[in-house]
Write an enzyme that holds these catalytic residues in place. Structure first.
Site, short mmCIF file in Angstrom:
data_model
loop_
_atom_site.label_atom_id
_atom_site.label_comp_id
_atom_site.label_asym_id
_atom_site.label_seq_id
_atom_site.Cartn_x
_atom_site.Cartn_y
_atom_site.Cartn_z
N HIS A 432 -8.15 28.65 -52.09
CA HIS A 432 -8.85 27.41 -52.43
C HIS A 432 -9.99 27.78 -53.38
O HIS A 432 -10.63 28.83 -53.19
CB HIS A 432 -9.41 26.72 -51.19
N GLU A 470 -2.52 25.07 -53.93
CA GLU A 470 -2.00 23.72 -53.81
C GLU A 470 -3.02 22.72 -54.35
O GLU A 470 -3.63 21.97 -53.59
CB GLU A 470 -1.61 23.38 -52.36
#
Length: 518
Positions: A432, A470
């Protein structure tokens, strides 16, 4: 070729100058007692095959020409036809420190050759021509003539060969099987630098004060079976609070004459939320730097450290690109990385304050949704530090924080529950990312820190085969960010639906990764 400068990840600086048939490497600092490298060495580079000859493709025997073609002077790098050996080594002559590490653990830097193989149809546009893997052949000359050196380097993974047979000769003096060794670009970057970059400790009664008084390795058991306790670095003495300062950056600081690299532990399994996964090693401690590297295109050192709840900003003890005196007195126990500078003084906001500022930026909040009072970010950081499958990371340019990251194990993460078991392995990682400082944004820096984070995942565990991201598909910069990921080797597999977002599943495989962006 004019002399050039090489910055090693541990902060040591080398000057590379052309000499007859090769290059000379010399350290810029005379004080080398905190380094495993000798002050200088010379390498010889030759080209073995004529430029008009065709190069063999992967999987075919392309070594016969090494016996037939005469060596010629090196002019420009090639994919497979350059040979290298170390002709001479200059070793320190001090008896106050333990002997340096093996002189064969050196690095030669060459400009990158044309990646396209020769002998292909010239009518095909260059972008469509087949590519080859960049290799440099290791010639059994100079210090490599010893019968034990090349086998040792091959066992360490520094050099390799496609010839994996035992061999027929019973006379090891013939060198059979060791005349076709090479080092490849991909293998070079997948080697953990902690194997050969570390700071040796001074011996007893040495006048050089630079090394840490505490060992970097865990204590050994005593005869009674109990581990001997390590000194508490925060314990107070008669002279006041005890402090410690390592001479080298975190990943390379060794209190013993041993590398700071550890092989992966045995695999044991456990269950978390009904998910069977390997037991995970503890991440680096709060404030500990676990990755650092000089980025030539930016002219700065990039580093990553674990986030900290301390009310003070963790002191940056790694190398920086700020101007420092070009000469340091020998035998002083002082290096450039330990000289006082703006970057290694605790004048930066602490990590909680950084997160409070970054998360309340509308641009960041639109993606993370963690805006709020300082107490909210402190609770956010505490939760991240208590996670068993991820840990929070602060990225720094020359010691100045620029972004927040999370490195996680995919199998135990929410992402793993969205994927089938064949989509990931036990050791695959995810990232992230959040860039908080405006001055450190931009496409090139994104490619640099993203490829460096992937690099750190490969080095952290050789069993990691994939790294995933993602990003949300409606990110204002989503298309650009996805393109930046593609630029460094990621590919979009598909879109997946989380309860809180629609995301693009981006993957990169170890097998297809070549090198970090420089």
């Amino acid at each position: 070729m004019a002399p050039s400068v090489v910055h090693l990840p541990n902060g040591q600086i080398l000057t590379v100058s052309p000499v007859f048939a090769g290059f000379s490497f010399k350290a810029n600092e005379l004080n080398l007692h905190n380094s495993a490298f000798p002050p200088g060495w010379t390498i010889i580079i030759e080209s073995q095959e004529d430029e008009d000859n065709e190069i063999a493709v992967d999987g075919q025997d392309n070594h016969d020409h090494l016996k037939k073609s005469p060596a010629r002077r090196y002019r420009n790098p090639t994919l497979r036809d350059d040979n290298m050996f170390i002709s001479s080594i200059s070793n320190p002559s001090s008896t106050d420190f333990k002997p340096p590490t093996s002189p064969t653990r050196q690095i030669a830097m060459m400009p990158k050759p044309n990646p396209h193989t020769r002998g292909t149809n010239l009518n095909v546009p260059e972008a469509g021509r087949p590519k080859g893997e960049w290799r440099i052949n290791i010639k059994r000359e100079g210090i490599f003539k010893g019968k034990h050196l090349l086998p040792k380097l091959e066992r360490m993974g520094i050099i390799m060969s496609e010839d994996s047979c035992v061999g027929e000769s019973i006379d090891d003096r013939t060198g059979e099987g060791w005349n076709r060794m090479f080092v490849s670009q991909r293998a070079f970057w997948l080697m953990d630098p902690r194997i050969f970059l570390f700071s040796p400790s001074p011996t007893t009664h040495s006048p050089f004060p630079g090394a840490s008084p505490y060992p970097s390795r865990p204590s050994s058991p005593n005869r009674e079976g109990f581990a001997l306790s390590r000194p508490d670095p925060h314990a107070e003495t008669a002279q006041g609070p005890r402090t410690t300062q390592a001479q080298s950056p975190g990943p390379f600081a060794s209190g013993s004459h041993l590398p700071t690299y550890y092989p992966p532990p045995p695999t044991l399994f456990t269950f978390t939320n009904n998910i069977r996964h390997p037991l995970r090693q503890k991440p680096p401690a709060q404030g500990e730097t676990f990755y650092t590297r000089f980025i030539p295109s930016v002219g700065q050192y990039l580093s990553f450290r674990t986030a900290s709840l301390s009310h003070k900003s963790p002191t940056h003890r790694g190398p920086v690109s700020d101007s420092t005196p070009p000469f340091l007195p020998p035998n002083s126990g002082v290096t450039h990385s330990t000289l006082p500078s703006i970057s290694n003084m605790s004048i930066q906001p602490n990590d909680t304050d950084l997160l409070h500022t970054w998360m309340n930026d509308p641009r960041v909040n639109a993606m993370w949704g963690e805006a709020g009072p300082r107490a909210h970010q402190e609770a956010f950081l505490r939760t991240a530090l208590k996670s068993r499958h991820s840990f929070p990371v602060i990225g720094c340019w020359d010691g100045k924080p620029f972004g927040y990251f999370e490195l996680y194990w995919v199998k135990e993460d929410h992402l793993g529950r969205q994927l089938s078991s064949h989509d990931f392995g036990n050791w695959d990682r995810g990232i992230h990312a959040l860039i908080g400082e405006q001055e450190f944004r931009g496409p090139h820096r994104v490619r640099v820190w993203l490829s460096a984070l992937v690099h750190s995942c490969w080095l952290a565990d050789p069993r990691t085969e994939r790294v995933m991201l993602e990003p949300r598909v409606d990110n204002l910069n989503g298309n650009r960010f996805i393109q930046y990921m593609v630029d460094v080797g990621f590919y979009k597999e598909r879109e997946i639906s989380f309860p809180h977002k629609q995301a693009a599943l981006m993957k990169i495989r170890r097998e297809g990764w070549e090198a970090p962006v420089l």
